[in-house]
Design a protein around this motif. Structure first.
Motif, PDB file in Angstrom:
ATOM      1  N   GLY A   1       0.790  -1.227   0.000  1.00 49.92           N
ATOM      2  CA  GLY A   1       0.000   0.000   0.000  1.00 49.92           C
ATOM      3  C   GLY A   1       0.817   1.270   0.000  1.00 49.92           C
ATOM      4  N   LEU A   2       1.925   1.289   0.755  1.00 51.47           N
ATOM      5  CA  LEU A   2       2.670   2.538   0.963  1.00 51.47           C
ATOM      6  C   LEU A   2       4.031   2.571   0.309  1.00 51.47           C
ATOM      7  CD1 LEU A   2       1.830   2.821   4.764  1.00 51.47           C
ATOM      8  CD2 LEU A   2       0.676   3.994   2.883  1.00 51.47           C
ATOM      9  N   LEU A   3       4.596   1.397  -0.032  1.00 50.03           N
ATOM     10  CA  LEU A   3       5.936   1.324  -0.635  1.00 50.03           C
ATOM     11  C   LEU A   3       5.888   0.339  -1.798  1.00 50.03           C
ATOM     12  CD1 LEU A   3       7.813   0.908   2.773  1.00 50.03           C
ATOM     13  CD2 LEU A   3       7.696   3.024   1.443  1.00 50.03           C
ATOM     14  N   THR A   4       4.924   0.514  -2.668  1.00 50.76           N
ATOM     15  CA  THR A   4       4.649  -0.475  -3.710  1.00 50.76           C
ATOM     16  C   THR A   4       5.881  -0.791  -4.550  1.00 50.76           C
ATOM     17  OG1 THR A   4       2.449   0.508  -3.833  1.00 50.76           O
ATOM     18  CG2 THR A   4       3.015  -1.121  -5.493  1.00 50.76           C
ATOM     19  N   CYS A   5       6.125  -2.082  -4.762  1.00 54.46           N
ATOM     20  CA  CYS A   5       7.271  -2.542  -5.544  1.00 54.46           C
ATOM     21  C   CYS A   5       6.850  -2.821  -6.980  1.00 54.46           C
ATOM     22  CB  CYS A   5       7.856  -3.819  -4.939  1.00 54.46           C
ATOM     23  SG  CYS A   5       8.218  -3.708  -3.185  1.00 54.46           S
TER      24      CYS A   5
ATOM     25  N   ARG B   1       0.702   9.229   0.128  1.00 57.46           N
ATOM     26  CA  ARG B   1       1.292  10.465   0.653  1.00 57.46           C
ATOM     27  C   ARG B   1       0.454  11.027   1.804  1.00 57.46           C
ATOM     28  NH1 ARG B   1       2.526  13.372  -5.167  1.00 57.46           N
ATOM     29  NH2 ARG B   1       4.411  12.166  -5.700  1.00 57.46           N
ATOM     30  N   GLU B   2      -0.864  10.951   1.677  1.00 54.06           N
ATOM     31  CA  GLU B   2      -1.747  11.443   2.735  1.00 54.06           C
ATOM     32  C   GLU B   2      -1.585  10.608   4.009  1.00 54.06           C
ATOM     33  OE1 GLU B   2      -4.540  13.817   4.659  1.00 54.06           O
ATOM     34  OE2 GLU B   2      -3.421  14.129   2.788  1.00 54.06           O
ATOM     35  N   PHE B   3      -1.465   9.306   3.860  1.00 50.45           N
ATOM     36  CA  PHE B   3      -1.251   8.425   5.002  1.00 50.45           C
ATOM     37  C   PHE B   3       0.049   8.801   5.715  1.00 50.45           C
ATOM     38  CE2 PHE B   3       0.090   4.792   7.380  1.00 50.45           C
ATOM     39  CZ  PHE B   3      -1.043   4.056   7.693  1.00 50.45           C
ATOM     40  N   LYS B   4       1.118   8.966   4.939  1.00 50.75           N
ATOM     41  CA  LYS B   4       2.413   9.317   5.533  1.00 50.75           C
ATOM     42  C   LYS B   4       2.367  10.688   6.202  1.00 50.75           C
ATOM     43  CE  LYS B   4       5.262   6.580   2.349  1.00 50.75           C
ATOM     44  NZ  LYS B   4       6.335   6.624   1.322  1.00 50.75           N
ATOM     45  N   LYS B   5       1.620  11.602   5.605  1.00 54.82           N
ATOM     46  CA  LYS B   5       1.496  12.946   6.177  1.00 54.82           C
ATOM     47  C   LYS B   5       0.812  12.884   7.542  1.00 54.82           C
ATOM     48  CE  LYS B   5      -0.631  17.463   5.248  1.00 54.82           C
ATOM     49  NZ  LYS B   5      -1.467  18.228   4.294  1.00 54.82           N
ATOM     50  N   MET B   6      -0.274  12.127   7.634  1.00 61.46           N
ATOM     51  CA  MET B   6      -0.967  11.995   8.913  1.00 61.46           C
ATOM     52  C   MET B   6      -0.078  11.314   9.951  1.00 61.46           C
ATOM     53  SD  MET B   6      -4.990  11.126   8.103  1.00 61.46           S
ATOM     54  CE  MET B   6      -4.671   9.584   7.264  1.00 61.46           C
ATOM     55  N   TYR B   7       0.637  10.296   9.519  1.00 61.98           N
ATOM     56  CA  TYR B   7       1.513   9.563  10.440  1.00 61.98           C
ATOM     57  C   TYR B   7       2.646  10.463  10.937  1.00 61.98           C
ATOM     58  CZ  TYR B   7       3.644   5.356  12.398  1.00 61.98           C
ATOM     59  OH  TYR B   7       4.153   4.410  13.251  1.00 61.98           O
ATOM     60  N   ALA B   8       3.187  11.308  10.044  1.00 60.39           N
ATOM     61  CA  ALA B   8       4.257  12.231  10.429  1.00 60.39           C
ATOM     62  C   ALA B   8       3.743  13.273  11.426  1.00 60.39           C
ATOM     63  CB  ALA B   8       4.826  12.918   9.187  1.00 60.39           C
TER      64      ALA B   8
ATOM     65  N   GLU C   1      -6.883  -5.583  -1.756  1.00 63.37           N
ATOM     66  CA  GLU C   1      -7.417  -5.356  -0.413  1.00 63.37           C
ATOM     67  C   GLU C   1      -6.574  -4.328   0.336  1.00 63.37           C
ATOM     68  OE1 GLU C   1      -8.357  -7.804   3.731  1.00 63.37           O
ATOM     69  OE2 GLU C   1      -7.954  -8.892   1.863  1.00 63.37           O
ATOM     70  N   SER C   2      -5.244  -4.383   0.167  1.00 58.93           N
ATOM     71  CA  SER C   2      -4.360  -3.401   0.814  1.00 58.93           C
ATOM     72  C   SER C   2      -4.673  -1.991   0.332  1.00 58.93           C
ATOM     73  CB  SER C   2      -2.890  -3.737   0.520  1.00 58.93           C
ATOM     74  OG  SER C   2      -2.531  -4.981   1.072  1.00 58.93           O
ATOM     75  N   VAL C   3      -4.904  -1.845  -0.966  1.00 57.91           N
ATOM     76  CA  VAL C   3      -5.217  -0.529  -1.528  1.00 57.91           C
ATOM     77  C   VAL C   3      -6.587  -0.055  -1.047  1.00 57.91           C
ATOM     78  CG1 VAL C   3      -5.585   0.762  -3.669  1.00 57.91           C
ATOM     79  CG2 VAL C   3      -3.780  -0.968  -3.562  1.00 57.91           C
ATOM     80  N   ARG C   4      -7.560  -0.967  -0.999  1.00 57.12           N
ATOM     81  CA  ARG C   4      -8.907  -0.596  -0.546  1.00 57.12           C
ATOM     82  C   ARG C   4      -8.885  -0.118   0.909  1.00 57.12           C
ATOM     83  NH1 ARG C   4     -11.082  -4.799  -2.045  1.00 57.12           N
ATOM     84  NH2 ARG C   4     -11.087  -6.006  -0.123  1.00 57.12           N
ATOM     85  N   GLU C   5      -8.148  -0.808   1.763  1.00 63.66           N
ATOM     86  CA  GLU C   5      -8.047  -0.402   3.161  1.00 63.66           C
ATOM     87  C   GLU C   5      -7.357   0.956   3.287  1.00 63.66           C
ATOM     88  OE1 GLU C   5      -6.527  -3.260   5.903  1.00 63.66           O
ATOM     89  OE2 GLU C   5      -7.484  -4.931   4.874  1.00 63.66           O
ATOM     90  N   LEU C   6      -6.366   1.208   2.437  1.00 63.16           N
ATOM     91  CA  LEU C   6      -5.669   2.495   2.448  1.00 63.16           C
ATOM     92  C   LEU C   6      -6.634   3.629   2.123  1.00 63.16           C
ATOM     93  CD1 LEU C   6      -3.069   4.228   2.531  1.00 63.16           C
ATOM     94  CD2 LEU C   6      -2.732   3.638   0.109  1.00 63.16           C
ATOM     95  N   PHE C   7      -7.463   3.448   1.092  1.00 64.42           N
ATOM     96  CA  PHE C   7      -8.441   4.480   0.722  1.00 64.42           C
ATOM     97  C   PHE C   7      -9.486   4.679   1.816  1.00 64.42           C
ATOM     98  CE2 PHE C   7      -7.107   3.841  -3.798  1.00 64.42           C
ATOM     99  CZ  PHE C   7      -6.865   5.174  -4.087  1.00 64.42           C
ATOM    100  N   ASN C   8      -9.855   3.609   2.497  1.00 69.54           N
ATOM    101  CA  ASN C   8     -10.826   3.739   3.578  1.00 69.54           C
ATOM    102  C   ASN C   8     -10.300   4.610   4.714  1.00 69.54           C
ATOM    103  OD1 ASN C   8     -12.692   2.145   2.260  1.00 69.54           O
ATOM    104  ND2 ASN C   8     -12.087   0.254   3.300  1.00 69.54           N
ATOM    105  N   ILE C   9      -8.991   4.544   4.955  1.00 69.36           N
ATOM    106  CA  ILE C   9      -8.386   5.324   6.043  1.00 69.36           C
ATOM    107  C   ILE C   9      -8.279   6.800   5.670  1.00 69.36           C
ATOM    108  CG2 ILE C   9      -6.265   5.699   7.367  1.00 69.36           C
ATOM    109  CD1 ILE C   9      -5.837   2.662   7.282  1.00 69.36           C
ATOM    110  N   VAL C  10      -7.750   7.089   4.490  1.00 69.58           N
ATOM    111  CA  VAL C  10      -7.484   8.487   4.120  1.00 69.58           C
ATOM    112  C   VAL C  10      -8.709   9.162   3.510  1.00 69.58           C
ATOM    113  CG1 VAL C  10      -5.052   7.978   3.755  1.00 69.58           C
ATOM    114  CG2 VAL C  10      -6.597   7.865   1.812  1.00 69.58           C
TER     115      VAL C  10
END
Length: 441
Positions: free
Chosen positions: A150-154, A369-376, A424-433
């Motif tokens: 979700g956050l560091l996609t390879c 980026r929004e997830f990382k911003k909130m976490y920071a 599912e990882s991407v869907r959960e990420l969108f649900n949070i932000v």
């Protein structure tokens, strides 16, 4: 004419060219009587132990003799022992039958299952993929780990480093990636590990399942030369399957012990030590190994994860610093997060994937980026929040981060046995932000 014909057949069937050992030190052997090239493999036959044969590599040439470094040990060898050129360069024999096996750098079985069929020879040392023949990294490589996907996609063909101190959880994360990846072939190189850790990694971290997996081992008690070429040998195995058009997951633990093996070899050969005692060849060797991974046009790909042991959690360590400059991304494991019970303890603020923007949608990139911003924001204001000095309503962005704190902590944590699909990882990420907010930004 008949005599000449017989003599030729005898010359062809009997190798009478041999040299003799004239000097033995703790790490090197000097031989005269042959004319090898650098990198040739020499076989030394003990004169008093009839069944003993040792392999060594030519590392230095002199006017009348040459120096070899043994792959195992010099104990028991004597002055006058015979030496033969065993092979021009170093290669290994492979076939698809190697899947599911545990082998040493020479492809000798270590799992007690006997020899496997060998049909193709691959050189251990070869040039990396030419720059203009590299394919574009434009496909997602899912590893089944939510925080990475979700956050560091390879991307398929990417090279990443896993940076961590001792005991932080590198092996556990490696096992999660091997089990969670959908790559048809997986090559695991365990270089410089304690012997106890090999079966432990197989049974504990991989659940005993070696389907479509090859494990190449060179343990800490092996010679520096064996540990060094163990890494190159494992990469050659990955290249064998890449040449067939397959996508390969390559994981190596660890780059640091690989560099330490070269440090021992380089210092024994008289190279000058630099930072932390590493000779220049240690740093050069990293690029020679890591650049062999990647995606090649018309063939398959090697997506590689290299673990780097950070001594004292110091990211300025010369091996860590050099590795970061070569790799296409870095995943940093945090000791602090293990104290909070978050596993895998990936510090998303210090980690980065350089190709993420090329393999995911713009909305996914903005959500990460929004997830990382909130976490920071939470990390920056952690002390104020804990002592109760922050009042809600003072900062709308921080309020949003506080509302999502529990969800973000759950997102970062994952049970080692779980595999979470990329979607599912991407869907959960969108649900949070908030998908609507991301779509409007």
């Amino acid at each position: 004419m008949a005599f000449a014909s017989i003599k030729k057949r005898l010359d062809d069937s009997l190798d009478v060219r041999f040299g003799r050992v004239i000097k033995i030190t703790a790490t090197q052997i000097e031989i005269e009587g042959l004319a090898p090239s650098i990198g040739d493999i020499v076989q030394i036959r003990s004169s008093h132990q009839k069944d003993r044969q040792e392999l060594a590599m030519v590392t230095e040439l002199k006017s009348r003799s040459f120096i070899v470094s043994p792959f195992r040990y010099v104990e028991g060898l004597k002055i006058g022992d015979r030496a033969y050129i065993a092979d021009e360069g170093l290669s290994i024999a492979l076939s698809d039958k190697i899947l599911g096996r545990v082998v040493d750098p020479f492809m000798q079985p270590k799992d007690g299952k006997g020899a496997f069929a060998q049909t193709t020879r691959m050189p251990i040392m070869r040039s990396p993929i030419e720059a203009m023949k590299r394919g574009m990294i434009d496909e997602v490589f899912s590893v089944g780990v939510r925080s990475i996907d979700g956050l560091l996609t390879c991307g398929v063909g990417q090279k990443l480093g896993i940076f961590a101190g001792s005991g932080v959880g590198k092996s556990t994360l490696m096992g999660m990636i091997v089990r969670g990846s959908q790559a048809p072939v997986k090559v695991v190189a365990l270089i410089g590990e304690r012997g106890r850790e090999i079966p432990e990694f197989i049974h504990k971290n991989l659940g005993g399942d070696l389907t479509d997996t090859v494990i190449v081992t060179a343990t800490s008690d092996d010679s520096p030369l064996m540990r060094k070429y163990g890494a190159f040998s494992a990469m050659a195995v990955a290249e064998y399957f890449k040449e067939q058009g397959r996508d390969v997951l390559f994981i190596m633990d660890s780059v640091t012990r690989f560099a330490m093996a070269q440090r021992e070899i380089g210092l024994a050969l008289g190279e000058p030590p630099t930072s932390k005692g590493y000779p220049p060849s240690s740093l050069t060797l990293l690029a020679q190994l890591m650049e062999r991974a990647g995606k090649e046009e018309g063939k398959g790909s090697i997506t590689a994860f290299f673990t780097v042991l950070i001594e004292g959690d110091d990211m300025s360590d010369p091996i860590a610093d050099q590795s970061r400059s070569i790799l296409d991304g870095h995943i940093v494991l945090s000791r602090e997060m293990t104290d909070y019970g978050i596993y895998p303890p990936i510090n998303i603020l210090n980690s980065a994937s350089r190709v993420m923007g090329d393999v995911v949608t713009p909305e996914h990139t903005r959500a990460a980026r929004e997830f990382k911003k909130m976490y920071a924001l939470l990390k920056e204001n952690e002390v104020l929040i804990r002592i109760g000095a922050y009042e809600r309503g003072s900062d709308a962005e921080l309020d949003k981060a506080l509302d999502n704190k529990e969800a973000m902590d759950r997102y970062l944590g994952q049970d080692p046995q779980m595999r979470i699909a990329f979607e599912e990882s991407v869907r959960e990420l969108f649900n949070i932000v908030g998908r609507e907010e991301i779509a409007q930004s």
